[in-house]
Write a protein that holds these residues in place. Structure first.
Motif, PDB file in Angstrom:
ATOM      1  N   ILE A  97     -21.654   8.105   5.569  1.00 59.76           N
ATOM      2  CA  ILE A  97     -22.848   8.922   5.351  1.00 59.76           C
ATOM      3  C   ILE A  97     -22.625  10.347   5.871  1.00 59.76           C
ATOM      4  O   ILE A  97     -23.091  11.323   5.272  1.00 59.76           O
ATOM      5  N   PHE A 296     -26.926   2.213   0.091  1.00 59.53           N
ATOM      6  CA  PHE A 296     -27.487   3.441  -0.455  1.00 59.53           C
ATOM      7  C   PHE A 296     -27.816   3.303  -1.936  1.00 59.53           C
ATOM      8  O   PHE A 296     -28.854   3.780  -2.402  1.00 59.53           O
ATOM      9  N   ARG A 318     -34.244   5.808   4.459  1.00 62.78           N
ATOM     10  CA  ARG A 318     -33.650   6.749   3.507  1.00 62.78           C
ATOM     11  C   ARG A 318     -33.319   8.074   4.193  1.00 62.78           C
ATOM     12  O   ARG A 318     -34.014   8.492   5.116  1.00 62.78           O
TER      13      ARG A 318
END
Length: 341
Positions: A97, A296, A318
Motif C-alpha cells: 500500500i 483492495f 478504505r
C-alpha cells in the motif's frame, strides 16, 4: 505462476537476509537513530516506516536515500513482515500500500506539473523523510518546500548529508529546496511558510501524503481550508490520501480525522475539480494489484456506502487517493454562472 504469487513476487534478494547499507553502522547515523527511537513519538516515527516501504519496494520505486532515512529498526521490521507474508502466500504483501501510494503521488505530481508547463511550487506538508526533491527529475523547475517538525527536519538533514557525502551521483533534482520548521496543527504554519519564500500567487501543488488522518478534525479542516483558499489566487492542486471512518478504528489512539466522501468535502471548501481513486484503480495499480481477491480489489467492487464486508463482517477500511484542483478562472466562471442562474 498464478496471479496471487505474481503479485507477491519481489526481487530475489528480498528472499534472502536483509542487506543493510554500511552507512547505517556509522557512528553519526547510529547516534541520530538513537535520538529517533528515544525521543520521537509515533507520528514522527511514521516517517521512517514510510521510508522503509520505499526502500524494500525498490524494484518499483527508485529511491537510493530511503534505506538511510528508514534506519535499521524499521527496515528489519518491514523485511520480517514481507518474509512472513511470502511464506504464507498472503494476497497483500506488507508495504504494497505504501508502494502504490508513493507511485500514485509521484505520477500525479508529474501530471500536474505538465499541466502547469513545468514550473511551480511544491509544498510537502508533514514531509517527514520524503525524498522527492532528490529523486524526481520533473521537479527541475520547481521550488520545493518541506514542512515538518523542527526535530524531524534537523535529523533528516543530518542523515541526508551523510548519505550525499558517501554516495556518488546523488544530488538535488529540484530547482530549490527549503525546509520550513513548523507544526501544521498550529495556526501560524502558513505565515512561516511565506516567510521562508513561498509565494501565494504562484502555481502550487500541495502534497498531504500519509499525514492528514493523524490530525484532529478541526486541525485537518484548517489545513484543507487554507489550501482551498489559494484557488482564488492561482492554479492550485491538492494531492492527499484520506481514510474512511472504518480505517480510523485500526488504531483509536493514532488516527483521528476521516472522510467517507472527500470528493464531496473538497468541493464544499472551494475546489472545482476532484477525482477520487482507490488502491487498485486504473491510476492506482502500477502492476501490483493483479489478484482480484486481494483486500483492495474486493473493497473496490463494493459500493462505498457499505460499511462492513458481506463475506466476513469485517469493517470496510478504505484509503482514498484524491486529486483536487481549482483556479481563479474556474472560480470566476462558477460565480458568473451562478449569477446567471
Amino acid at each position: 505462476m498464478d496471479s496471487s504469487k505474481q503479485e507477491n513476487a519481489l526481487p530475489q534478494d528480498q528472499e534472502l537476509e536483509l542487506k543493510l547499507p554500511h552507512l547505517l553502522s556509522t557512528k553519526t547515523v547510529r547516534e541520530l537513530y538513537t535520538q529517533i527511537v528515544n525521543e520521537w513519538d509515533f507520528l514522527r516515527k511514521s516517517a521512517c516506516q514510510t521510508a522503509a516501504g520505499r526502500a524494500l519496494w525498490k524494484h518499483v520505486i527508485d529511491d537510493p536515500l530511503a534505506e538511510v532515512l528508514a534506519g535499521e529498526t524499521y527496515l528489519r521490521n518491514l523485511h520480517e513482515k514481507i518474509k512472513k507474508d511470502r511464506h504464507n502466500n498472503a494476497r497483500e504483501t506488507s508495504g504494497v500500500i505504501l508502494a502504490v501510494r508513493t507511485l500514485w503521488f509521484d505520477s500525479k505530481i508529474e501530471a500536474a506539473l505538465d499541466s502547469f508547463g513545468g514550473a511551480a511550487q511544491v509544498v510537502l506538508l508533514g514531509a517527514g523523510m520524503d525524498t522527492r526533491a532528490y529523486r524526481l527529475s520533473c521537479l527541475k523547475e520547481c521550488d520545493v518546500f518541506e514542512v515538518d517538525f523542527p526535530e524531524v527536519l534537523q535529523v533528516k538533514a543530518a542523515l541526508l548529508q551523510v548519505a550525499l557525502e558517501s554516495t556518488e551521483n546523488l544530488r538535488l533534482m529540484a530547482k530549490s529546496l527549503t525546509r520550513v520548521a513548523t507544526d501544521i496543527r498550529e495556526n501560524d504554519w502558513l505565515e512561516k511558510l511565506q516567510l521562508s519564500g513561498f509565494v501565494p500567487e504562484k502555481n502550487t501543488i500541495w502534497v498531504l501524503e500519509g499525514i492528514i488522518y493523524y490530525l484532529s478534525h478541526s486541525q485537518a479542516m484548517q489545513v484543507l481550508k487554507v489550501v482551498a483558499e489559494k484557488c482564488t489566487l492561482t492554479h492550485t492542486v491538492l494531492l492527499a490520501d484520506f481514510m474512511n471512518k472504518a480505517s480510523t478504528t485500526l488504531s483509536n489512539s493514532t488516527f483521528h480525522f476521516y472522510s467517507d466522501w472527500p470528493d464531496q468535502l473538497l468541493p464544499s471548501l472551494g475546489f472545482s475539480h476532484v477525482k477520487l481513486s482507490q488502491i487498485g484503480d486504473a491510476d492506482a495499480h502500477f502492476g501490483l494489484m493483479h489478484d482480484p481477491l486481494n483486500l483492495f480489489n474486493k473493497l473496490r467492487n463494493l459500493p462505498r456506502s457499505v460499511e462492513t464486508h458481506p463475506d466476513d463482517g469485517t469493517p470496510c477500511c478504505r484509503l482514498y487517493l484524491v486529486q483536487a484542483s481549482g483556479s481563479p478562472d474556474q472560480n470566476n466562471f462558477l460565480e458568473n454562472h451562478a449569477n446567471v442562474i
